[in-house]
Design a protein around this motif. Structure first.
Motif, PDB file in Angstrom:
ATOM      1  N   VAL A  73      41.406 -33.438 -25.006  1.00  0.00           N
ATOM      2  CA  VAL A  73      40.357 -32.428 -25.033  1.00  0.00           C
ATOM      3  C   VAL A  73      39.678 -32.436 -26.397  1.00  0.00           C
ATOM      4  CG1 VAL A  73      39.819 -29.974 -24.874  1.00  0.00           C
ATOM      5  CG2 VAL A  73      41.550 -30.963 -23.363  1.00  0.00           C
ATOM      6  N   GLN A  74      38.362 -32.495 -26.382  1.00  0.00           N
ATOM      7  CA  GLN A  74      37.596 -32.404 -27.626  1.00  0.00           C
ATOM      8  C   GLN A  74      36.705 -31.164 -27.553  1.00  0.00           C
ATOM      9  OE1 GLN A  74      37.380 -35.641 -25.884  1.00  0.00           O
ATOM     10  NE2 GLN A  74      39.308 -35.970 -26.962  1.00  0.00           N
ATOM     11  N   LEU A  75      36.685 -30.409 -28.643  1.00  0.00           N
ATOM     12  CA  LEU A  75      35.870 -29.200 -28.727  1.00  0.00           C
ATOM     13  C   LEU A  75      34.851 -29.380 -29.837  1.00  0.00           C
ATOM     14  CD1 LEU A  75      38.669 -26.473 -28.464  1.00  0.00           C
ATOM     15  CD2 LEU A  75      37.303 -27.444 -26.630  1.00  0.00           C
ATOM     16  N   GLN A  76      33.612 -29.056 -29.533  1.00  0.00           N
ATOM     17  CA  GLN A  76      32.528 -29.204 -30.497  1.00  0.00           C
ATOM     18  C   GLN A  76      31.844 -27.855 -30.686  1.00  0.00           C
ATOM     19  OE1 GLN A  76      31.568 -32.128 -32.158  1.00  0.00           O
ATOM     20  NE2 GLN A  76      30.187 -30.834 -33.327  1.00  0.00           N
ATOM     21  N   ALA A  77      32.050 -27.264 -31.858  1.00  0.00           N
ATOM     22  CA  ALA A  77      31.453 -25.960 -32.157  1.00  0.00           C
ATOM     23  C   ALA A  77      30.101 -26.138 -32.826  1.00  0.00           C
ATOM     24  CB  ALA A  77      32.379 -25.157 -33.055  1.00  0.00           C
ATOM     25  N   SER A  78      29.206 -25.195 -32.541  1.00  0.00           N
ATOM     26  CA  SER A  78      27.880 -25.227 -33.151  1.00  0.00           C
ATOM     27  C   SER A  78      27.304 -23.819 -33.178  1.00  0.00           C
ATOM     28  CB  SER A  78      26.959 -26.166 -32.366  1.00  0.00           C
ATOM     29  OG  SER A  78      26.809 -25.704 -31.036  1.00  0.00           O
ATOM     30  N   ALA A 134      31.449 -26.494 -26.963  1.00  0.00           N
ATOM     31  CA  ALA A 134      31.418 -27.331 -25.766  1.00  0.00           C
ATOM     32  C   ALA A 134      32.662 -28.208 -25.711  1.00  0.00           C
ATOM     33  CB  ALA A 134      30.167 -28.187 -25.769  1.00  0.00           C
ATOM     34  N   ALA A 135      33.275 -28.254 -24.555  1.00  0.00           N
ATOM     35  CA  ALA A 135      34.480 -29.055 -24.373  1.00  0.00           C
ATOM     36  C   ALA A 135      34.171 -30.327 -23.609  1.00  0.00           C
ATOM     37  CB  ALA A 135      35.531 -28.244 -23.626  1.00  0.00           C
ATOM     38  N   SER A 136      34.916 -31.359 -23.914  1.00  0.00           N
ATOM     39  CA  SER A 136      34.812 -32.611 -23.175  1.00  0.00           C
ATOM     40  C   SER A 136      36.201 -33.189 -23.006  1.00  0.00           C
ATOM     41  CB  SER A 136      33.905 -33.600 -23.905  1.00  0.00           C
ATOM     42  OG  SER A 136      34.418 -33.879 -25.194  1.00  0.00           O
ATOM     43  N   GLY A 137      36.331 -34.042 -22.034  1.00  0.00           N
ATOM     44  CA  GLY A 137      37.609 -34.685 -21.789  1.00  0.00           C
ATOM     45  C   GLY A 137      38.445 -34.024 -20.717  1.00  0.00           C
ATOM     46  N   ARG A 138      38.184 -32.745 -20.500  1.00  0.00           N
ATOM     47  CA  ARG A 138      38.943 -32.019 -19.482  1.00  0.00           C
ATOM     48  C   ARG A 138      38.191 -30.714 -19.178  1.00  0.00           C
ATOM     49  NH1 ARG A 138      45.132 -31.637 -20.869  1.00  0.00           N
ATOM     50  NH2 ARG A 138      44.694 -33.864 -20.973  1.00  0.00           N
ATOM     51  N   THR A 139      38.267 -30.299 -17.931  1.00  0.00           N
ATOM     52  CA  THR A 139      37.677 -29.009 -17.567  1.00  0.00           C
ATOM     53  C   THR A 139      38.597 -27.889 -18.025  1.00  0.00           C
ATOM     54  OG1 THR A 139      36.584 -29.976 -15.639  1.00  0.00           O
ATOM     55  CG2 THR A 139      36.886 -27.586 -15.648  1.00  0.00           C
ATOM     56  N   LEU A 140      38.027 -26.902 -18.709  1.00  0.00           N
ATOM     57  CA  LEU A 140      38.853 -25.863 -19.322  1.00  0.00           C
ATOM     58  C   LEU A 140      38.844 -24.542 -18.559  1.00  0.00           C
ATOM     59  CD1 LEU A 140      38.221 -26.334 -23.134  1.00  0.00           C
ATOM     60  CD2 LEU A 140      39.820 -27.493 -21.617  1.00  0.00           C
ATOM     61  N   ALA A 161      30.692 -23.977 -15.670  1.00  0.00           N
ATOM     62  CA  ALA A 161      29.860 -25.089 -15.195  1.00  0.00           C
ATOM     63  C   ALA A 161      29.465 -25.998 -16.355  1.00  0.00           C
ATOM     64  CB  ALA A 161      28.625 -24.542 -14.497  1.00  0.00           C
ATOM     65  N   LYS A 162      29.316 -25.407 -17.533  1.00  0.00           N
ATOM     66  CA  LYS A 162      28.962 -26.180 -18.725  1.00  0.00           C
ATOM     67  C   LYS A 162      30.176 -26.489 -19.591  1.00  0.00           C
ATOM     68  CE  LYS A 162      24.229 -24.411 -19.044  1.00  0.00           C
ATOM     69  NZ  LYS A 162      23.224 -23.734 -19.908  1.00  0.00           N
ATOM     70  N   ASN A 163      31.337 -25.978 -19.164  1.00  0.00           N
ATOM     71  CA  ASN A 163      32.572 -26.210 -19.931  1.00  0.00           C
ATOM     72  C   ASN A 163      32.410 -25.737 -21.379  1.00  0.00           C
ATOM     73  OD1 ASN A 163      35.243 -26.976 -19.499  1.00  0.00           O
ATOM     74  ND2 ASN A 163      34.910 -29.100 -20.136  1.00  0.00           N
ATOM     75  N   THR A 164      31.801 -24.591 -21.531  1.00  0.00           N
ATOM     76  CA  THR A 164      31.419 -24.085 -22.846  1.00  0.00           C
ATOM     77  C   THR A 164      31.837 -22.630 -22.997  1.00  0.00           C
ATOM     78  OG1 THR A 164      29.533 -25.597 -22.970  1.00  0.00           O
ATOM     79  CG2 THR A 164      29.477 -23.672 -24.403  1.00  0.00           C
ATOM     80  N   VAL A 165      32.274 -22.287 -24.184  1.00  0.00           N
ATOM     81  CA  VAL A 165      32.583 -20.908 -24.537  1.00  0.00           C
ATOM     82  C   VAL A 165      31.619 -20.473 -25.636  1.00  0.00           C
ATOM     83  CG1 VAL A 165      34.407 -21.614 -26.151  1.00  0.00           C
ATOM     84  CG2 VAL A 165      34.396 -19.283 -25.241  1.00  0.00           C
ATOM     85  N   TYR A 166      31.206 -19.219 -25.577  1.00  0.00           N
ATOM     86  CA  TYR A 166      30.237 -18.681 -26.516  1.00  0.00           C
ATOM     87  C   TYR A 166      30.826 -17.494 -27.273  1.00  0.00           C
ATOM     88  CZ  TYR A 166      27.097 -21.262 -23.427  1.00  0.00           C
ATOM     89  OH  TYR A 166      26.494 -22.246 -22.681  1.00  0.00           O
ATOM     90  N   LEU A 167      30.274 -17.250 -28.440  1.00  0.00           N
ATOM     91  CA  LEU A 167      30.585 -16.030 -29.180  1.00  0.00           C
ATOM     92  C   LEU A 167      29.263 -15.448 -29.651  1.00  0.00           C
ATOM     93  CD1 LEU A 167      32.892 -14.216 -30.248  1.00  0.00           C
ATOM     94  CD2 LEU A 167      32.639 -15.414 -32.440  1.00  0.00           C
ATOM     95  N   GLU A 168      28.881 -14.352 -29.032  1.00  0.00           N
ATOM     96  CA  GLU A 168      27.682 -13.626 -29.428  1.00  0.00           C
ATOM     97  C   GLU A 168      28.072 -12.637 -30.514  1.00  0.00           C
ATOM     98  OE1 GLU A 168      24.649 -14.197 -27.764  1.00  0.00           O
ATOM     99  OE2 GLU A 168      23.704 -13.006 -29.344  1.00  0.00           O
TER     100      GLU A 168
END
Length: 125
Positions: free
Chosen positions: A1-6, A22-28, A74-81
């Motif tokens: 699993v790779q996580l890319q923060a931005s 955004a995560a890649s390599g596996r559905t989280l 669906a985007k395999n992404t977590v957000y922090l507002e």
């Protein structure tokens, strides 16, 4: 699993930012996903988590009512507002994920297996 923060950056006190991881390599979708932060000279601290079982969200007292964590599976992404930012929110923010945490451990950064690289948030007063 790779996580890319931005999404980090510099903002004035009272402003807002939205971080993405955004995560890649596996559905989280069955993972607990969380945000931690670390200011210079301080230990990494828990900010918010989206728990894998039930999808409930949890926050540190210092950010409750100002920050909101959400996921888009669906985007395999977590957000922090982050709203109403304060100078004391300045830190490097990290996203993390794990698929075996129990609820009582979500605030313990040592329990997470997967980490993003961190994104700097600077709040000027």
């Amino acid at each position: 699993v790779q996580l890319q923060a931005s999404g980090g950056g510099e903002v004035q006190a009272g402003g807002s930012l939205r971080l993405s991881c955004a995560a890649s390599g596996r559905t989280l979708s069955r993972y607990t996903r969380a945000w931690f932060r670390q200011a210079p000279g301080q230990e990494r601290e828990f900010v918010a988590a989206y728990f894998r079982s039930g999808g409930n969200t949890y926050y540190a007292d210092s950010v409750k009512g100002r920050f909101a964590i959400s996921v888009d599976n669906a985007k395999n992404t977590v957000y922090l507002e982050m709203n109403s930012l304060k100078a004391e929110d300045t830190a490097v923010y990290y996203c993390a994920a794990d698929n075996s945490l129990i609820l009582s451990s979500i605030g313990n950064y040592q329990q997470y297996d997967y980490w993003g690289q961190g994104t700097q948030v600077t709040v000027s007063s």
